[in-house]
Design an enzyme around this catalytic site. Structure first.
Site, PDB file in Angstrom:
ATOM      1  N   SER A 261      48.547  26.346  43.878  1.00 50.36           N
ATOM      2  CA  SER A 261      48.080  27.111  45.053  1.00 50.36           C
ATOM      3  C   SER A 261      48.733  28.491  45.096  1.00 50.36           C
ATOM      4  CB  SER A 261      48.470  26.379  46.344  1.00 50.36           C
ATOM      5  OG  SER A 261      47.745  25.199  46.468  1.00 50.36           O
TER       6      SER A 261
ATOM      7  N   GLY B 251      37.942  24.951  43.190  1.00 49.29           N
ATOM      8  CA  GLY B 251      37.508  25.193  44.567  1.00 49.29           C
ATOM      9  C   GLY B 251      38.311  26.312  45.205  1.00 49.29           C
TER      10      GLY B 251
ATOM     11  N   GLN C 115      42.116  26.545  52.342  1.00 48.68           N
ATOM     12  CA  GLN C 115      41.166  27.399  51.618  1.00 48.68           C
ATOM     13  C   GLN C 115      40.295  28.183  52.593  1.00 48.68           C
ATOM     14  OE1 GLN C 115      39.272  24.656  48.888  1.00 48.68           O
ATOM     15  NE2 GLN C 115      41.049  24.649  47.549  1.00 48.68           N
TER      16      GLN C 115
ATOM     17  N   ASP D 114      46.608  16.296  48.318  1.00 52.51           N
ATOM     18  CA  ASP D 114      46.489  16.247  46.852  1.00 52.51           C
ATOM     19  C   ASP D 114      47.345  15.138  46.245  1.00 52.51           C
ATOM     20  OD1 ASP D 114      44.771  18.366  47.005  1.00 52.51           O
ATOM     21  OD2 ASP D 114      46.262  19.876  46.481  1.00 52.51           O
TER      22      ASP D 114
HETATM   23  C1  S3P Z   1      44.411  24.212  48.331  1.00 54.72           C
HETATM   24  C2  S3P Z   1      44.151  23.608  49.528  1.00 54.72           C
HETATM   25  C3  S3P Z   1      43.740  22.200  49.648  1.00 54.72           C
HETATM   26  C4  S3P Z   1      44.043  21.430  48.383  1.00 54.72           C
HETATM   27  C5  S3P Z   1      43.650  22.168  47.142  1.00 54.72           C
HETATM   28  C6  S3P Z   1      44.369  23.494  47.055  1.00 54.72           C
HETATM   29  C7  S3P Z   1      44.791  25.639  48.334  1.00 54.72           C
HETATM   30  O1  S3P Z   1      42.362  22.144  49.911  1.00 54.72           O
HETATM   31  O2  S3P Z   1      43.428  20.158  48.426  1.00 54.72           O
HETATM   32  O3  S3P Z   1      43.949  21.411  45.992  1.00 54.72           O
HETATM   33  O4  S3P Z   1      45.336  26.119  47.329  1.00 54.72           O
HETATM   34  O5  S3P Z   1      44.547  26.296  49.346  1.00 54.72           O
HETATM   35  P1  S3P Z   1      41.730  22.394  51.385  1.00 54.72           P
HETATM   36  O6  S3P Z   1      42.187  23.699  51.857  1.00 54.72           O
HETATM   37  O7  S3P Z   1      40.259  22.356  51.181  1.00 54.72           O
HETATM   38  O8  S3P Z   1      42.211  21.284  52.225  1.00 54.72           O
END
Ligand code: S3P
Length: 456
Positions: free
Chosen positions: A29, A99, A174, A320
């Site tokens: 992240s 994502g 995110q 995660d």
């Molecule tokens: C992340 C946020 C999480 C996490 C992903 C990484 C990030 O998702 O599950 O692996 O780096 O901001 P969400 O924000 O959709 O919960």
């Protein structure tokens, strides 16, 4: 067996007691955010210990496609920030499996006065994007998704945004980050309010790059427009990668494991609280707060674990880690209940279904619920062949289960591990060597791969 693209299976056997010190690669992240925020800054930024996993390399390639110059060095890179103004891309931006790349980039591109199209691999093409489309449209950007029910590809025409106050329906770092990054480039105050606090790396990093934000409870406000000041940044080790070894050490009486230089941001450490509740003996020592992120050492001693209940506001801070927590639960005495975790159904795969399928295959009594699962233990796992479902965290969680199995655990399709943890298999091999390895260190070097040539 060395780890590379052609390695498609992991074979794991019961491990002897673990006694070792390890480090893990840079946080995923934080690496995404470091290269994005440095790219938006007003000059050169040296980033050290960037995670050279495929997801973060997708972000890095996207920045280059948008006109950012990045120099690669051993375990370091220099990102030449372009003052918040990207160049229109000549072709689609491929976000791969990531994502985080697609959602955070959507926020940045919503504020750029051109059109861009974001695509992804088959897994990313099934992940929901309405959660970022909705607030960014409210700010005035035009976003069009081509997949079913708001799934990618996404075409974004940005520029001329207005600030908003946005209440996110789910706690998502995110979504929060996409809106804050768009807000940073927009005149006025943009506020995001979450139902529970998600990881706060974006806020911390913006503050470190001297972008002013205001935080109160679960609300963050950013006053735009602002351009981050160019600064150097060191990425700490990834606690989500450390989590696999934490469970390997915590669930085996007699084991002792030190994990060094790991990020200990409190919005990411709920896995430690859960394992302690389960009876694990873990000491967390924060050694420094560098560049806004705390990091230090985790000292784990093995014990017989017991069941627990996991749910509510704790979920966003360990989302995660649930695949590996499920393995700990299957080794623990009693019934562990995991609830309020429906988000797992829209990760790299439907993680609730994948965990339950694989747990059943290795002999665990598990009940699948719409928003989680109930797992009964303790179980001695039956060594068998399980699938990764193309999901890095499922592959690694079941590799750790192999350390506790009778016979041999074979995990198929493990190339996906490269998305977040290059070097995982090498450490797995070392851990299986057991106690004799004490005091030898593995340093996982995330060397930068060379830039891809056009048409490669
Ligand atoms: C992340 C946020 C999480 C996490 C992903 C990484 C990030 O998702 O599950 O692996 O780096 O901001 P969400 O924000 O959709 O919960």
């Amino acid at each position: 067996m060395s780890e590379n693209k052609t390695l498609t299976t992991f074979k794991v056997k019961l491990a002897p007691v673990i006694g070792t010190e390890i480090t893990v690669p840079g946080d995923k992240s934080i690496s995404h955010r470091a290269v994005m925020i440095a790219s938006l800054s007003n000059g050169p930024c040296v980033i050290t210990n960037f995670l050279a996993g495929e997801d973060c390399l997708s972000t890095m390639a996207a920045m280059e496609q948008l006109g950012v110059k990045i120099e690669r060095h051993e375990n370091q890179m220099v990102v030449h920030g372009i003052h918040g103004k990207f160049k229109a891309p000549e072709k689609d931006i491929d976000c791969g499996n990531s994502g985080t790349t697609m959602r955070l980039l959507s926020g940045i591109l919503a504020a750029q006065p051109f059109t861009s199209r974001l695509t992804g691999d088959p897994s990313l093409s099934k992940r929901p994007m309405r959660r970022v489309v909705e607030p960014l449209e409210k700010m005035g950007a035009k976003l069009k998704t081509e997949g079913d029910k708001g799934c990618p590809p996404i075409t974004i025409t940005g520029g001329n945004l207005k600030p908003i106050e946005y209440r996110t329906p789910i706690a998502s770092a995110q979504v929060k980050s996409a809106v804050l990054l768009a807000g940073m480039l927009t005149e006025g105050d943009t506020t995001v309010i979450e139902p529970a606090r998600s990881r706060d790396h974006t806020e911390r990093m913006l503050e470190y790059f001297l972008v002013r934000t205001r935080r109160e409870g679960n609300s963050v406000t950013i006053h735009g427009p602002q351009v981050p000041e160019s600064r150097d940044f060191v990425v700490p080790g990834d606690i989500s990668s450390a989590a696999f070894w934490l469970v390997a050490g915590a669930a085996q009486p007699g084991s002792r494991l030190l994990i060094e230089n790991v990020g200990l941001n409190p919005t990411r450490t709920a896995i430690i609280d859960v394992l302690i509740r389960m009876g694990a003996r873990i000491r967390e020592v924060i050694e420094e707060v560098e560049h806004g992120e705390p990091s230090g050492t985790l000292d784990v001693q093995g014990a017989n674990l017991k069941a627990t209940v996991i749910g509510g506001d704790e979920i966003p801070n360990l989302i995660d880690e649930i695949p590996i927590i499920a393995i700990a639960a299957a080794l623990a005495k009693g019934k562990t209940i995991i609830r309020d975790a429906k988000e797992l159904r829209v990760k790299e795969t439907d993680r609730i279904a994948a965990i339950c399928t694989n747990l059943r295959a290795i002999g665990v009594n598990v009940t699948e619920k719409d928003d989680g699962m109930e797992i009964e233990g303790p179980t001695i796992f039956r060594g068998t062949t399980v699938k990764s479902f193309g999901d890095h965290r499922i592959a690694m969680a079941f590799a750790i289960a192999g350390l506790f199995c009778e016979g041999e655990m074979i995990i198929e399709d493990t190339e996906c591990v490269q998305t977040s943890y290059p070097g995982f298999h090498d450490t797995l091999v070392e851990v299986q060597k057991g106690k004799g390895w004490l005091n030898r260190r593995t340093h996982v070097i995330s060397a930068m791969p060379p830039k891809k040539k056009k048409n490669e």
